[in-house]
Write a protein that holds these residues in place. Structure first.
Motif, PDB file in Angstrom:
ATOM      1  N   ILE A   5       0.871  -1.165   0.062  1.00 13.14           N
ATOM      2  CA  ILE A   5      -0.057  -0.045  -0.167  1.00 13.14           C
ATOM      3  C   ILE A   5       0.910   1.333  -0.128  1.00 13.14           C
ATOM      4  N   CYS A   6       0.899   1.926  -1.058  1.00 11.47           N
ATOM      5  CA  CYS A   6       1.914   3.265  -1.097  1.00 11.47           C
ATOM      6  C   CYS A   6       1.093   4.507  -0.791  1.00 11.47           C
ATOM      7  N   TYR A   7       1.136   5.001   0.502  1.00 10.93           N
ATOM      8  CA  TYR A   7       0.406   6.175   0.793  1.00 10.93           C
ATOM      9  C   TYR A   7       1.231   7.516   0.162  1.00 10.93           C
ATOM     10  N   VAL A   8       0.473   8.739  -0.361  1.00 10.30           N
ATOM     11  CA  VAL A   8       1.306   9.609  -0.527  1.00 10.30           C
ATOM     12  C   VAL A   8       0.540  10.663   0.173  1.00 10.30           C
ATOM     13  N   ASP A   9       1.375  11.183   1.247  1.00 14.11           N
ATOM     14  CA  ASP A   9       1.121  12.381   2.114  1.00 14.11           C
ATOM     15  C   ASP A   9       1.476  13.740   1.255  1.00 14.11           C
ATOM     16  N   ASP A  10       0.254  14.496   0.792  1.00 15.77           N
ATOM     17  CA  ASP A  10       0.058  15.561   0.009  1.00 15.77           C
ATOM     18  C   ASP A  10       0.576  16.871   0.920  1.00 15.77           C
ATOM     19  N   GLY A  11       1.275  16.734   1.617  1.00 15.27           N
ATOM     20  CA  GLY A  11       1.773  18.007   2.408  1.00 15.27           C
ATOM     21  C   GLY A  11       0.740  18.048   3.611  1.00 15.27           C
ATOM     22  N   SER A  12       0.146  17.224   4.127  1.00 15.78           N
ATOM     23  CA  SER A  12      -0.792  17.267   5.193  1.00 15.78           C
ATOM     24  C   SER A  12      -0.379  18.235   6.341  1.00 15.78           C
ATOM     25  N   THR A  13      -1.285  18.981   6.905  1.00 15.04           N
ATOM     26  CA  THR A  13      -0.664  19.766   8.111  1.00 15.04           C
ATOM     27  C   THR A  13      -1.201  19.297   9.560  1.00 15.04           C
ATOM     28  N   ASP A  14      -1.978  17.911   9.630  1.00 20.60           N
ATOM     29  CA  ASP A  14      -2.823  17.712  10.614  1.00 20.60           C
ATOM     30  C   ASP A  14      -2.064  16.374  11.460  1.00 20.60           C
ATOM     31  N   GLY A  15      -0.909  15.976  11.076  1.00 18.53           N
ATOM     32  CA  GLY A  15      -0.257  14.969  11.527  1.00 18.53           C
ATOM     33  C   GLY A  15      -0.444  13.743  10.994  1.00 18.53           C
ATOM     34  N   THR A  16      -1.074  13.811   9.602  1.00 21.66           N
ATOM     35  CA  THR A  16      -1.175  12.410   8.794  1.00 21.66           C
ATOM     36  C   THR A  16       0.088  12.075   8.640  1.00 21.66           C
ATOM     37  N   ARG A  17       1.382  12.709   8.388  1.00 20.95           N
ATOM     38  CA  ARG A  17       2.531  12.235   8.144  1.00 20.95           C
ATOM     39  C   ARG A  17       3.019  11.506   9.091  1.00 20.95           C
ATOM     40  N   ASP A  18       2.734  11.624  10.530  1.00 22.60           N
ATOM     41  CA  ASP A  18       3.374  10.890  11.546  1.00 22.60           C
ATOM     42  C   ASP A  18       2.520   9.569  11.628  1.00 22.60           C
ATOM     43  N   ARG A  19       1.373   9.652  11.381  1.00 22.05           N
ATOM     44  CA  ARG A  19       0.644   8.590  11.133  1.00 22.05           C
ATOM     45  C   ARG A  19       1.039   7.498  10.247  1.00 22.05           C
ATOM     46  N   LEU A  20       1.541   8.103   8.967  1.00 20.94           N
ATOM     47  CA  LEU A  20       1.767   7.248   7.956  1.00 20.94           C
ATOM     48  C   LEU A  20       3.098   6.636   8.462  1.00 20.94           C
ATOM     49  N   ARG A  21       3.785   7.297   9.067  1.00 20.66           N
ATOM     50  CA  ARG A  21       5.371   7.006   9.507  1.00 20.66           C
ATOM     51  C   ARG A  21       5.236   5.830  10.350  1.00 20.66           C
ATOM     52  N   ARG A  22       4.189   6.212  11.270  1.00 20.26           N
ATOM     53  CA  ARG A  22       4.184   5.077  12.335  1.00 20.26           C
ATOM     54  C   ARG A  22       3.650   3.673  11.671  1.00 20.26           C
ATOM     55  N   LEU A  23       2.496   4.017  10.581  1.00 19.99           N
ATOM     56  CA  LEU A  23       1.948   2.715   9.960  1.00 19.99           C
ATOM     57  C   LEU A  23       2.879   2.033   9.183  1.00 19.99           C
ATOM     58  N   SER A  24       3.934   2.745   8.467  1.00 23.35           N
ATOM     59  CA  SER A  24       4.816   1.857   7.665  1.00 23.35           C
ATOM     60  C   SER A  24       5.933   1.172   8.489  1.00 23.35           C
ATOM     61  N   GLY A  25       6.138   1.799   9.808  1.00 22.24           N
ATOM     62  CA  GLY A  25       7.182   1.348  10.772  1.00 22.24           C
ATOM     63  C   GLY A  25       6.495   0.017  10.955  1.00 22.24           C
ATOM     64  N   GLY A  26       5.289  -0.111  11.411  1.00 26.06           N
ATOM     65  CA  GLY A  26       4.684  -1.376  11.837  1.00 26.06           C
ATOM     66  C   GLY A  26       4.232  -2.470  10.924  1.00 26.06           C
ATOM     67  N   ASP A  27       3.797  -2.232   9.627  1.00 27.95           N
ATOM     68  CA  ASP A  27       3.640  -2.657   8.628  1.00 27.95           C
ATOM     69  C   ASP A  27       4.364  -2.878   7.270  1.00 27.95           C
ATOM     70  N   ARG A  28       5.289  -3.858   7.024  1.00 26.21           N
ATOM     71  CA  ARG A  28       5.876  -3.921   5.696  1.00 26.21           C
ATOM     72  C   ARG A  28       5.362  -3.911   4.471  1.00 26.21           C
ATOM     73  N   ARG A  29       3.978  -3.959   4.635  1.00 25.19           N
ATOM     74  CA  ARG A  29       3.281  -3.693   3.326  1.00 25.19           C
ATOM     75  C   ARG A  29       2.967  -2.193   3.164  1.00 25.19           C
ATOM     76  N   ALA A  30       3.175  -1.488   4.183  1.00 26.69           N
ATOM     77  CA  ALA A  30       2.722  -0.045   3.722  1.00 26.69           C
ATOM     78  C   ALA A  30       3.720   0.706   3.551  1.00 26.69           C
ATOM     79  N   ARG A  31       3.976   1.469   2.457  1.00 33.77           N
ATOM     80  CA  ARG A  31       5.016   2.382   2.373  1.00 33.77           C
ATOM     81  C   ARG A  31       4.375   3.651   2.231  1.00 33.77           C
ATOM     82  N   TYR A  32       5.260   4.752   2.267  1.00 36.53           N
ATOM     83  CA  TYR A  32       4.935   5.858   2.136  1.00 36.53           C
ATOM     84  C   TYR A  32       5.869   7.089   1.506  1.00 36.53           C
ATOM     85  N   ALA A  33       5.289   8.020   0.984  1.00 37.61           N
ATOM     86  CA  ALA A  33       6.167   9.173   0.706  1.00 37.61           C
ATOM     87  C   ALA A  33       5.318  10.536   1.007  1.00 37.61           C
ATOM     88  N   SER A  34       6.186  11.530   1.195  1.00 44.42           N
ATOM     89  CA  SER A  34       5.514  12.750   1.954  1.00 44.42           C
ATOM     90  C   SER A  34       5.919  13.943   1.217  1.00 44.42           C
TER      91      SER A  34
END
Ligand code: UDP
Ligand code: MG
Length: 347
Positions: free
Chosen positions: A46-75
């Motif tokens: 699952i490739c998440y792309v954080d489109d410059g969020s200002t509400d902590g979405t990025r931190d959540r994505l970082r945590r998600l991808s840390g806990g689940d190998r199938r989750a990747r993200y770019a911010s």
């Protein structure tokens, strides 16, 4: 290589992103295990792309991808818009097929197995099209009108309700990635690349939480973008208008001359004169506006700027773990990179 990549653009989706991830993973695991045994569990990313969020979405994505190998993200370094986020996701995706989805659960994860089944039948694009249940009357009317207009004016076919919730095969994704334009009207691009496409309709769902980022004005501009980025018919229309005006002016002149010949000199028509002048002035300004719009687009495209700037990705964060806040008084130099070309990013 994962079989399927799910690409999810997220902009200020703090409230729903975890629910979304949990629902999607549960659905996919159930579907893939049913289809191909336990090994199939690893068969997607699952490739998440954080489109410059200002509400902590990025931190959540970082945590998600840390806990689940199938989750990747770019911010992104700032908000670049959904089109850019989808492009980044498509470049990130390594799967042999890619599913594009919204993060707000308006694209129900339960439909993904059905989409994958249709992909199994050999289609290159599987489109899940929403109906308009639950939308306001005015909005429904306006969209209907818009699509009718678009169908007449555009060179590509755009279907009402058929948005970004779709699967693209690898060759369809590669075709999309070869289109270099900066102004990306993806509804048009999807249709431009062609390939065998199948569409099914599902009942519209309202957003699970948070608010829509598409106000009336943004939608209007998006509509104008769509009309202008796929054809030059407005310019053609300007030529036609000019021709018709010349013809009617000629007709009117002849009629006046005939009037003079038959019944002598008439009183001069000031009112007619003013009306004609104002009317013509208006048409000229509008035409200039149309030309200006195209020139602006040319200007924009010739700058050849990248579509977005990456702030961080899951991979970049792993390679260089964050410095503890106390250890660095001066903030670390931003690791912003210009967007890589489509080829380099899918290593
Ligand atoms: N989105 C984005 N960048 C933006 C606006 C929206 O990545 O500038 C994402 C958003 O997070 C969501 C999807 O695009 O996943 C659709 O946005 P939204 O739900 O606001 O649009 P709507 O469903 O109302 O058309
Ligand atoms: Mg939405």
């Amino acid at each position: 290589m994962p079989k399927i990549s799910i690409v999810v653009p997220c902009f200020n989706e703090n409230e729903v992103i975890e629910t979304f991830h949990a629902t999607l993973v549960t659905t996919l695991d159930a579907a893939l295990v049913a289809g191909g045994g336990p090994a199939a569990r690893e068969d997607y990313e699952i490739c998440y792309v954080d489109d410059g969020s200002t509400d902590g979405t990025r931190d959540r994505l970082r945590r998600l991808s840390g806990g689940d190998r199938r989750a990747r993200y770019a911010s992104f370094s700032r908000n670049f818009g959904k089109e850019s986020a989808m492009l980044a996701g498509l470049r990130m995706a390594r799967g042999e097929a890619v599913v594009l989805m919204d993060a707000d659960l308006q694209h129900p994860p339960e439909l993904v197995p059905r989409i994958l089944a249709l992909y199994g039948h050999g289609y290159d694009q599987v489109v899940a099209r929403r109906d308009r249940s639950g939308d306001g009357v005015l909005r429904t009317r306006l969209s209907r009108l818009y699509y009718r207009l678009v169908r007449r004016a555009m060179d590509v076919e755009v279907v009402d309700g058929a948005g970004d919730f779709r699967l693209l095969s690898r060759r369809a994704v590669d075709a999309l990635l070869t289109l270099p334009e900066n102004n990306r009207f993806s509804k048009g691009l999807f249709s431009w690349i062609g390939f065998d496409t199948v569409t099914f309709t599902y009942e519209n769902v309202q957003r699970a939480a948070g608010t829509s980022k598409w106000g009336g004005r943004r939608l209007l501009n998006y509509g104008i973008d769509g009309l202008l980025s796929f054809n030059s018919r407005p310019l053609r229309l300007a030529i036609h208008t000019g021709l018709w005006l010349v013809l009617s002016a000629l007709g009117y002149a002849l009629w006046t001359v005939a009037g003079v010949l038959v019944s002598g000199v008439d009183t001069p028509g000031y009112a007619t004169l003013i009306a004609v002048m104002v009317g013509l002035g208006g048409i000229q300004i509008a035409t200039l506006g149309v030309i200006g719009e195209y020139v602006g687009r040319i200007y924009h495209e010739t700058k050849r700027r990248p579509h977005y700037v990456i702030r961080e990705t899951g991979e970049s964060m792993e390679a260089a773990p964050a410095v503890p806040a106390a250890a660095s008084a001066v903030p670390a130099a931003p690791r912003a990179l210009a967007a890589p070309g489509p080829r380099e990013s899918r290593g």
